[in-house]
Design a protein around this motif. Structure first.
Motif, PDB file in Angstrom:
ATOM      1  N   LEU A  28       8.531   7.365  49.787  1.00  0.00           N
ATOM      2  CA  LEU A  28       9.678   6.347  50.478  1.00  0.00           C
ATOM      3  C   LEU A  28      10.801   5.790  49.266  1.00  0.00           C
ATOM      4  CD1 LEU A  28      10.621   5.566  53.246  1.00  0.00           C
ATOM      5  CD2 LEU A  28       9.381   3.352  52.963  1.00  0.00           C
ATOM      6  N   ASP A  29      10.322   5.570  48.348  1.00  0.00           N
ATOM      7  CA  ASP A  29      11.137   4.887  47.353  1.00  0.00           C
ATOM      8  C   ASP A  29      12.157   6.211  46.704  1.00  0.00           C
ATOM      9  OD1 ASP A  29      10.179   2.415  47.420  1.00  0.00           O
ATOM     10  OD2 ASP A  29       8.963   2.894  45.570  1.00  0.00           O
ATOM     11  N   LEU A  30      11.467   7.350  46.862  1.00  0.00           N
ATOM     12  CA  LEU A  30      12.216   8.697  46.256  1.00  0.00           C
ATOM     13  C   LEU A  30      13.107   8.831  47.184  1.00  0.00           C
ATOM     14  CD1 LEU A  30      12.087  10.745  44.111  1.00  0.00           C
ATOM     15  CD2 LEU A  30      10.471  11.971  45.555  1.00  0.00           C
ATOM     16  N   PHE A  31      13.263   8.784  48.301  1.00  0.00           N
ATOM     17  CA  PHE A  31      14.158   8.931  49.453  1.00  0.00           C
ATOM     18  C   PHE A  31      15.380   8.248  49.023  1.00  0.00           C
ATOM     19  CE2 PHE A  31      16.383   8.660  53.432  1.00  0.00           C
ATOM     20  CZ  PHE A  31      16.592   9.623  53.946  1.00  0.00           C
ATOM     21  N   ASP A  32      15.469   6.940  48.475  1.00  0.00           N
ATOM     22  CA  ASP A  32      16.580   6.408  48.016  1.00  0.00           C
ATOM     23  C   ASP A  32      17.007   6.216  46.811  1.00  0.00           C
ATOM     24  OD1 ASP A  32      16.901   5.135  50.818  1.00  0.00           O
ATOM     25  OD2 ASP A  32      15.129   4.091  50.617  1.00  0.00           O
ATOM     26  N   THR A  33      16.496   7.008  45.938  1.00  0.00           N
ATOM     27  CA  THR A  33      16.796   7.059  44.462  1.00  0.00           C
ATOM     28  C   THR A  33      17.591   8.418  44.307  1.00  0.00           C
ATOM     29  OG1 THR A  33      15.091   8.279  43.711  1.00  0.00           O
ATOM     30  CG2 THR A  33      14.523   5.974  43.749  1.00  0.00           C
ATOM     31  N   THR A  34      18.247   8.663  42.996  1.00  0.00           N
ATOM     32  CA  THR A  34      19.033   9.531  42.610  1.00  0.00           C
ATOM     33  C   THR A  34      18.115  10.206  41.406  1.00  0.00           C
ATOM     34  OG1 THR A  34      20.237   8.093  40.860  1.00  0.00           O
ATOM     35  CG2 THR A  34      21.241   8.614  43.196  1.00  0.00           C
ATOM     36  N   VAL A  35      16.942   9.950  41.379  1.00  0.00           N
ATOM     37  CA  VAL A  35      16.229  10.457  40.177  1.00  0.00           C
ATOM     38  C   VAL A  35      16.096  12.167  40.210  1.00  0.00           C
ATOM     39  CG1 VAL A  35      13.889  10.436  41.323  1.00  0.00           C
ATOM     40  CG2 VAL A  35      13.933  10.226  38.847  1.00  0.00           C
ATOM     41  N   LEU A  36      16.121  12.746  41.360  1.00  0.00           N
ATOM     42  CA  LEU A  36      16.125  14.224  41.421  1.00  0.00           C
ATOM     43  C   LEU A  36      17.428  14.813  41.250  1.00  0.00           C
ATOM     44  CD1 LEU A  36      13.807  14.469  44.685  1.00  0.00           C
ATOM     45  CD2 LEU A  36      13.068  14.356  42.097  1.00  0.00           C
ATOM     46  N   TYR A 180      11.845  12.701  57.419  1.00  0.00           N
ATOM     47  CA  TYR A 180      11.347  12.825  55.859  1.00  0.00           C
ATOM     48  C   TYR A 180       9.978  12.347  55.658  1.00  0.00           C
ATOM     49  CZ  TYR A 180      10.961  11.603  50.903  1.00  0.00           C
ATOM     50  OH  TYR A 180      10.546  11.332  49.686  1.00  0.00           O
ATOM     51  N   MET A 181       9.451  11.285  56.368  1.00  0.00           N
ATOM     52  CA  MET A 181       8.018  10.762  55.859  1.00  0.00           C
ATOM     53  C   MET A 181       7.140  11.621  56.871  1.00  0.00           C
ATOM     54  SD  MET A 181       8.137   8.902  53.521  1.00  0.00           S
ATOM     55  CE  MET A 181       6.396   8.159  53.685  1.00  0.00           C
TER      56      MET A 181
END
Length: 201
Positions: A28-36, A180-181
């Motif tokens: 869920l955190d990954l959905f809101d980050t730009t890490v990818l 997504y989830m």
């Protein structure tokens, strides 16, 4: 067999419960980050980054290519000795159409590059490709789990079934957290893995 983990858990059921709880929160955190965004969509580097993000608090092997041979039921995934070459080949597969994307997804499933957590990571990876190329994602609530498992088992020989199942579940709700989830929840329907020594394969 309980995987060695950073949580110090030695009970399989307890580890599975904590793994699900932590990895879902991280997803869920990954959905809101730009890490990818630093990795090309559809690259192995991006898949490894997804896996690392989901499991880095649980396993020391998060984001790292497995060093053991694994199987699921009667299906044995790519042997370790061929895994690097397989991942390089998959990396170079085209991904501009629905068929090409699913073919790439199927090949990555056969490779199964990580010791655990391949399904969760690969579903996010798949949706990122579909999202970028087709502006669509899979709504996994429309994919029957038993049909999916059978189709994936047969997909290395014939991928018609898996393409049909996933095409019928496509949605334009590409920015919907709930959709997504569902892909993460879906991954907790699985059978156990079996470890094999290299000489047994």
């Amino acid at each position: 067999m309980v995987l060695q983990n950073k949580l110090g858990i030695t009970n399989f059921v307890e580890l599975a419960r904590e793994e699900e709880r932590i990895s879902k929160k991280k997803a869920l955190d990954l959905f809101d980050t730009t890490v990818l965004e630093k990795h090309p969509v559809g690259s192995f580097a991006q898949l490894a980054a997804i896996h690392r993000y989901l499991f880095e608090d649980i396993y020391g092997f998060a984001g790292k290519v497995r060093s053991v041979n694994i199987a699921k039921g009667n299906f044995r995934f790519a042997p370790v000795m061929y895994l690097k070459a397989a991942l390089e080949s998959i990396e170079n597969m085209p991904q501009s159409t629905f068929d090409e994307i699913i073919e790439k997804y199927v090949e990555m499933n056969v490779a199964h590059p990580f010791r655990e957590g391949n399904g969760r990571s690969a579903r996010i990876w798949l949706d990122l490709m579909l999202k970028q190329e087709l502006h669509l994602v899979v709504d996994w609530s429309f994919v029957d789990k038993d049909d999916y498992l059978l189709a994936m088992e047969r997909s290395p020989i014939k991928d018609t079934e898996i393409k049909h199942l996933l095409k019928n579940a496509l949605t334009e709700r590409i920015d919907d957290r709930i959709v997504y989830m569902k892909g993460i929840d879906y991954s907790y329907y699985y059978e156990g893995y079996t470890l094999y020594k290299a000489e047994e394969l």
